[in-house]
Design an enzyme around this catalytic site. Structure first.
Site, PDB file in Angstrom:
ATOM      1  N   CYS A  38       0.839  -1.198   0.000  1.00 41.12           N
ATOM      2  CA  CYS A  38       0.000   0.000   0.000  1.00 41.12           C
ATOM      3  C   CYS A  38       0.875   1.249   0.000  1.00 41.12           C
ATOM      4  O   CYS A  38       2.065   1.193   0.356  1.00 41.12           O
ATOM      5  CB  CYS A  38      -0.884  -0.039   1.249  1.00 41.12           C
ATOM      6  SG  CYS A  38      -1.861   1.431   1.543  1.00 41.12           S
ATOM      7  N   THR A  40       0.750   3.520   2.125  1.00 46.51           N
ATOM      8  CA  THR A  40       1.196   3.684   3.506  1.00 46.51           C
ATOM      9  C   THR A  40       2.523   2.974   3.740  1.00 46.51           C
ATOM     10  O   THR A  40       3.427   3.496   4.404  1.00 46.51           O
ATOM     11  CB  THR A  40       0.137   3.134   4.470  1.00 46.51           C
ATOM     12  OG1 THR A  40      -1.072   3.875   4.297  1.00 46.51           O
ATOM     13  CG2 THR A  40       0.586   3.243   5.916  1.00 46.51           C
ATOM     14  N   HIS A  43       5.372   4.970   2.343  1.00 45.49           N
ATOM     15  CA  HIS A  43       5.719   6.073   3.244  1.00 45.49           C
ATOM     16  C   HIS A  43       6.601   5.564   4.385  1.00 45.49           C
ATOM     17  O   HIS A  43       7.579   6.215   4.774  1.00 45.49           O
ATOM     18  CB  HIS A  43       4.451   6.696   3.838  1.00 45.49           C
ATOM     19  CG  HIS A  43       3.664   7.536   2.882  1.00 45.49           C
ATOM     20  ND1 HIS A  43       4.132   8.723   2.376  1.00 45.49           N
ATOM     21  CD2 HIS A  43       2.429   7.363   2.343  1.00 45.49           C
ATOM     22  CE1 HIS A  43       3.223   9.259   1.567  1.00 45.49           C
ATOM     23  NE2 HIS A  43       2.179   8.435   1.531  1.00 45.49           N
ATOM     24  N   CYS A  96     -15.601   4.422  22.947  1.00 44.70           N
ATOM     25  CA  CYS A  96     -15.903   5.824  22.659  1.00 44.70           C
ATOM     26  C   CYS A  96     -17.337   5.937  22.149  1.00 44.70           C
ATOM     27  O   CYS A  96     -18.006   4.932  21.874  1.00 44.70           O
ATOM     28  CB  CYS A  96     -14.914   6.403  21.647  1.00 44.70           C
ATOM     29  SG  CYS A  96     -15.087   5.747  19.957  1.00 44.70           S
ATOM     30  N   CYS A  99     -17.938   4.155  18.728  1.00 42.27           N
ATOM     31  CA  CYS A  99     -17.888   2.693  18.835  1.00 42.27           C
ATOM     32  C   CYS A  99     -19.163   2.146  19.471  1.00 42.27           C
ATOM     33  O   CYS A  99     -19.754   1.181  18.981  1.00 42.27           O
ATOM     34  CB  CYS A  99     -16.676   2.260  19.651  1.00 42.27           C
ATOM     35  SG  CYS A  99     -15.107   2.246  18.751  1.00 42.27           S
ATOM     36  N   LEU A 264      -6.112  11.774  -0.093  1.00 43.48           N
ATOM     37  CA  LEU A 264      -5.542  12.615   0.963  1.00 43.48           C
ATOM     38  C   LEU A 264      -4.596  13.637   0.349  1.00 43.48           C
ATOM     39  O   LEU A 264      -3.550  13.273  -0.190  1.00 43.48           O
ATOM     40  CB  LEU A 264      -4.780  11.752   1.976  1.00 43.48           C
ATOM     41  CG  LEU A 264      -5.613  11.041   3.037  1.00 43.48           C
ATOM     42  CD1 LEU A 264      -4.732  10.088   3.836  1.00 43.48           C
ATOM     43  CD2 LEU A 264      -6.271  12.046   3.966  1.00 43.48           C
ATOM     44  N   ILE A 286     -14.252  10.212   3.197  1.00 44.85           N
ATOM     45  CA  ILE A 286     -14.287   8.751   3.311  1.00 44.85           C
ATOM     46  C   ILE A 286     -12.955   8.280   3.876  1.00 44.85           C
ATOM     47  O   ILE A 286     -11.886   8.642   3.368  1.00 44.85           O
ATOM     48  CB  ILE A 286     -14.524   8.078   1.944  1.00 44.85           C
ATOM     49  CG1 ILE A 286     -15.811   8.579   1.295  1.00 44.85           C
ATOM     50  CG2 ILE A 286     -14.520   6.555   2.094  1.00 44.85           C
ATOM     51  CD1 ILE A 286     -17.070   8.153   1.994  1.00 44.85           C
TER      52      ILE A 286
END
Length: 347
Positions: A38, A40, A43, A96, A99, A264, A286
């Site tokens: 991915c 990510t 990065h 939270c 959740c 992003l 999203i």
């Protein structure tokens, strides 16, 4: 076990020996068979500003995976040894407000698999049983390995009704490409897709786009003319994060148009807020997948639609041995490719 490991806060990864994970009472251990690479993960390998601010090293990265359950904790249920699985990479607190209201994808204390805790770039992975997705039908390992990004595409594509609507997709990376296929499956009328990569635009046409636009040379309005559209796009998927993409999309939306924004941005950029108000546009952010409605939707669609399953399979550009991870990461970082999959049975 063998694992890709980031030992400290610097660039690079190393394939090393790490201790095998042990299942906690509410966890399972999974033998990893395939993993997707991915953005990510790129990065994290580069250790850029985002990684330095977000990632907790030392760490085994990776969150897109397909594997086989080999151990089940005493408190885990509805999962058995031998199940073929993928997993939701966002591990939530359960306490939270979101959740407890059933909106787990909006948890304020989310822990990311392969970002904040050891992930899937290894021969074995431990994961809370609540995050495990058991495949209810035969799924090719390579497709199972991309259920996570497919979920991003499905979450984006199904954010608004699509039947009979005209759809604009900006950004034809793997998730944008999958969103095109889902929109076609879900009944969109016309789909136009933009990118600056010729190979990705070719893939977009294979996914079901009626018109592809090279934004380095052509204007989106020309696509509207070519498709015989008169009032702009009804639904937009912004998948690129490029500074020019959202303003271009806003300029091409019909009044009352709805935009799902997954891409992003790397830096702030300006938009015409007056047009958003006067054209009564809706923009919805999203992130990730709905837990677990998105998983149910994508599992059902792949199970019942051979055409969609075939289209999603086209996203996989190459399957490489995990031992060749460096070449695989370099391929994933190159512009214009689909998904690169690591095969953890080949080390």
């Amino acid at each position: 076990m063998k694992a890709l490991y980031k030992e400290g806060p610097s660039a690079g990864l190393a394939l090393v020996e790490r201790p095998d994970p042990i299942a906690g009472a509410d966890e399972v251990v999974i033998r990893v068979l395939r993993t997707g690479i991915c953005g990510t993960d790129l990065h994290i390998r580069r250790w850029d500003d985002w990684a330095a601010s977000e990632v907790r090293s030392p760490l085994i990265p990776g969150h897109e995976f397909y594997g086989e359950v080999v151990e089940v904790g005493d408190l885990a249920h509805d999962i058995k040894v031998g199940d073929r699985v993928s997993g939701e990479g966002h591990i939530v607190c359960g306490m939270c407000r979101n959740c407890r209201a059933g909106r787990r994808q909006m948890c304020i204390r989310t822990v990311g698999l392969g970002v904040h805790r050891d992930g899937a770039f290894a021969e074995y992975l431990s994961l809370p049983a609540a995050n495990v997705w058991v495949h209810h039908a035969d799924v090719e390992p390579e497709i199972g390995a991309i259920f996570d990004p497919l979920g991003n595409a499905v979450h984006t594509a199904l954010a608004f009704p699509l039947v009979g609507e005209d759809v604009l997709v900006t950004g034809c990376g793997p998730i944008g490409l999958m969103a095109i296929a889902v929109a076609r499956h879900a009944g969109a009328r016309y789909i136009a897709a933009t990118d600056a990569s010729a190979p990705r635009l070719e893939l977009a046409a294979r996914m079901g786009a009626d018109r592809v636009i090279d934004v380095s040379a052509d204007d989106v309005r020309e696509a509207q003319t070519a498709l015989g559209m008169k009032e702009g796009f009804d639904v937009g998927f912004e998948m690129s994060g490029a500074a020019s993409a959202l303003p271009t999309m806003i300029d091409n939306m019909n009044h009352g148009g709805r935009i799902a924004m997954l891409g992003l941005p790397s830096a702030p950029f300006g938009v015409d807020w007056g047009k958003i108000v006067t054209h009564m546009l809706t923009i919805k952010g999203i992130y990730g997948r709905e837990m677990f409605e998105t998983w149910n939707a994508m599992g059902a669609m792949l199970q019942t639609s051979p055409a969609l399953r075939s289209a999603i399979g086209h996203i996989v550009a190459d399957v490489m041995p995990a031992s060749d991870w460096e070449q695989a990461f370099d391929a994933a970082a190159s512009a214009g490719t689909g998904k690169i999959i690591l095969d953890w049975t080949r080390l």
